[in-house]
Write an enzyme that holds these catalytic residues in place. Structure first.
Site, PDB file in Angstrom:
ATOM      1  N   GLN A 287      79.550  -1.990  63.054  1.00 53.70           N
ATOM      2  CA  GLN A 287      78.827  -0.710  63.135  1.00 53.70           C
ATOM      3  C   GLN A 287      79.586   0.338  63.934  1.00 53.70           C
ATOM      4  OE1 GLN A 287      75.080  -2.923  64.339  1.00 53.70           O
ATOM      5  NE2 GLN A 287      74.185  -1.195  63.236  1.00 53.70           N
TER       6      GLN A 287
ATOM      7  N   CYS B 116      67.636  -0.495  61.364  1.00 53.69           N
ATOM      8  CA  CYS B 116      69.064  -0.667  61.649  1.00 53.69           C
ATOM      9  C   CYS B 116      69.596   0.654  62.185  1.00 53.69           C
ATOM     10  CB  CYS B 116      69.813  -1.060  60.372  1.00 53.69           C
ATOM     11  SG  CYS B 116      71.582  -1.310  60.622  1.00 53.69           S
ATOM     12  N   LEU B 117      70.393   0.575  63.230  1.00 58.72           N
ATOM     13  CA  LEU B 117      70.980   1.790  63.802  1.00 58.72           C
ATOM     14  C   LEU B 117      71.894   2.476  62.789  1.00 58.72           C
ATOM     15  CD1 LEU B 117      71.815   0.415  67.356  1.00 58.72           C
ATOM     16  CD2 LEU B 117      69.952   1.980  66.731  1.00 58.72           C
TER      17      LEU B 117
ATOM     18  N   GLY C 126      70.196  -4.891  68.966  1.00 64.32           N
ATOM     19  CA  GLY C 126      71.416  -5.616  68.619  1.00 64.32           C
ATOM     20  C   GLY C 126      72.459  -4.651  68.098  1.00 64.32           C
TER      21      GLY C 126
ATOM     22  N   HIS D  96      75.898  -7.984  59.210  1.00 65.37           N
ATOM     23  CA  HIS D  96      76.834  -6.849  59.367  1.00 65.37           C
ATOM     24  C   HIS D  96      78.275  -7.327  59.313  1.00 65.37           C
ATOM     25  CE1 HIS D  96      74.355  -3.330  60.158  1.00 65.37           C
ATOM     26  NE2 HIS D  96      73.675  -3.938  61.103  1.00 65.37           N
TER      27      HIS D  96
ATOM     28  N   HIS E  17      70.440 -10.613  61.325  1.00 66.55           N
ATOM     29  CA  HIS E  17      70.744  -9.227  60.926  1.00 66.55           C
ATOM     30  C   HIS E  17      72.168  -8.850  61.368  1.00 66.55           C
ATOM     31  CE1 HIS E  17      69.454  -4.781  60.745  1.00 66.55           C
ATOM     32  NE2 HIS E  17      70.560  -4.732  61.468  1.00 66.55           N
ATOM     33  N   GLU E  18      72.534  -9.213  62.600  1.00 65.76           N
ATOM     34  CA  GLU E  18      73.878  -8.865  63.108  1.00 65.76           C
ATOM     35  C   GLU E  18      74.965  -9.629  62.362  1.00 65.76           C
ATOM     36  OE1 GLU E  18      73.685  -6.340  64.688  1.00 65.76           O
ATOM     37  OE2 GLU E  18      71.632  -6.506  65.431  1.00 65.76           O
TER      38      GLU E  18
HETATM   39  O1  GNR Z   1      67.501  -2.033  66.868  1.00 66.83           O
HETATM   40  C1  GNR Z   1      67.349  -2.781  65.896  1.00 66.83           C
HETATM   41  N1  GNR Z   1      66.112  -3.228  65.598  1.00 66.83           N
HETATM   42  C2  GNR Z   1      65.860  -4.239  64.675  1.00 66.83           C
HETATM   43  C3  GNR Z   1      64.547  -4.453  64.286  1.00 66.83           C
HETATM   44  C4  GNR Z   1      64.230  -5.457  63.397  1.00 66.83           C
HETATM   45  C5  GNR Z   1      65.227  -6.264  62.883  1.00 66.83           C
HETATM   46  C6  GNR Z   1      66.549  -6.050  63.250  1.00 66.83           C
HETATM   47  C7  GNR Z   1      66.860  -5.047  64.141  1.00 66.83           C
HETATM   48  S1  GNR Z   1      68.522  -4.823  64.611  1.00 66.83           S
HETATM   49  C8  GNR Z   1      68.506  -3.110  65.041  1.00 66.83           C
HETATM   50  C9  GNR Z   1      69.841  -2.733  65.650  1.00 66.83           C
HETATM   51  C10 GNR Z   1      70.916  -2.870  64.605  1.00 66.83           C
HETATM   52  O2  GNR Z   1      71.051  -2.115  63.670  1.00 66.83           O
HETATM   53  N2  GNR Z   1      71.692  -3.915  64.690  1.00 66.83           N
HETATM   54  O3  GNR Z   1      72.622  -4.135  63.743  1.00 66.83           O
HETATM   55 NI    NI Z   2      71.889  -3.205  61.963  1.00 63.01          NI
END
Ligand code: GNR
Ligand code: NI
Length: 167
Positions: free
Chosen positions: A51, A91-92, A46, A137, A133-134
């Site tokens: 980001q 998270c990236l 995601g 952000h 999660h997104e």
């Molecule tokens: O790549 C991602 N893996 C992930 C694993 C578990 C819960 C959420 C994520 S999202 C993350 C990519 C990212 O940072 N999206 O904002």
């Molecule tokens: Ni993230």
């Protein structure tokens, strides 16, 4: 298409609250395409516009094994339901760190698609987790905010050090 630079914690720009999208046009569709390319390149499941330092309410996700089930949500609104579940999240914007986070197991997302049409989708499993999660952000929130102060401080110090070495 372009791979965009991803901001990393503790960059203060990740704390920006994103603005609603007011016009779904070709420029916005180009940004969505670049976000997909950035997410697949990373690789991640995601990505939120926050980001890549664009403070508009846009997220892209693909949790499929074959990386062939893209979803883009513009101005997403979530209704959460079901049990509370714990998942190892990464998270990236917090590269290299994985910690358990609790979230709702199900979500109903209402949003616009890249054609500007109103859509509604019932999510569960990893898709429901990832979309929560997104959407965090877009509020300037990161998964590390759910951890203890000690864990978050340790992660911040390690990333700051890594950024110094890279700079
Ligand atoms: O790549 C991602 N893996 C992930 C694993 C578990 C819960 C959420 C994520 S999202 C993350 C990519 C990212 O940072 N999206 O904002
Ligand atoms: Ni993230």
């Amino acid at each position: 298409m372009a791979v965009l630079e991803i901001l990393e914690f503790p960059d203060p720009r990740l704390r920006t609250r994103a603005h609603p999208v007011t016009s779904v046009d070709d420029d916005l569709r180009k940004l969505v395409d670049d976000m997909f390319e950035t997410m697949y390149d990373a690789p991640g499941i995601g990505l939120a516009a926050t980001q890549v330092n664009v403070h508009k309410r846009i997220i892209v996700v693909d949790v499929s094994e074959n990386r062939d089930e893209p979803h883009a949500f513009i101005n997403p609104e979530l209704s959460l339901s079901g049990e509370i579940v714990e998942t190892e999240e990464g998270c990236l914007s917090v590269p290299g760190f994985y910690e358990p986070v609790t979230r709702y197991e199900k979500a109903l997302v209402r949003a616009l698609n890249p054609q500007g049409e109103a859509i509604e989708l019932a999510l569960e499993g990893m898709l429901a987790i990832c979309v929560q999660h997104e959407c965090d952000h877009l509020e300037g929130k990161l998964f590390v905010d759910y951890l203890s102060n000690l864990k978050r401080t340790r992660i911040r110090r390690k990333l700051e050090k890594a950024h110094r070495v890279r700079a």
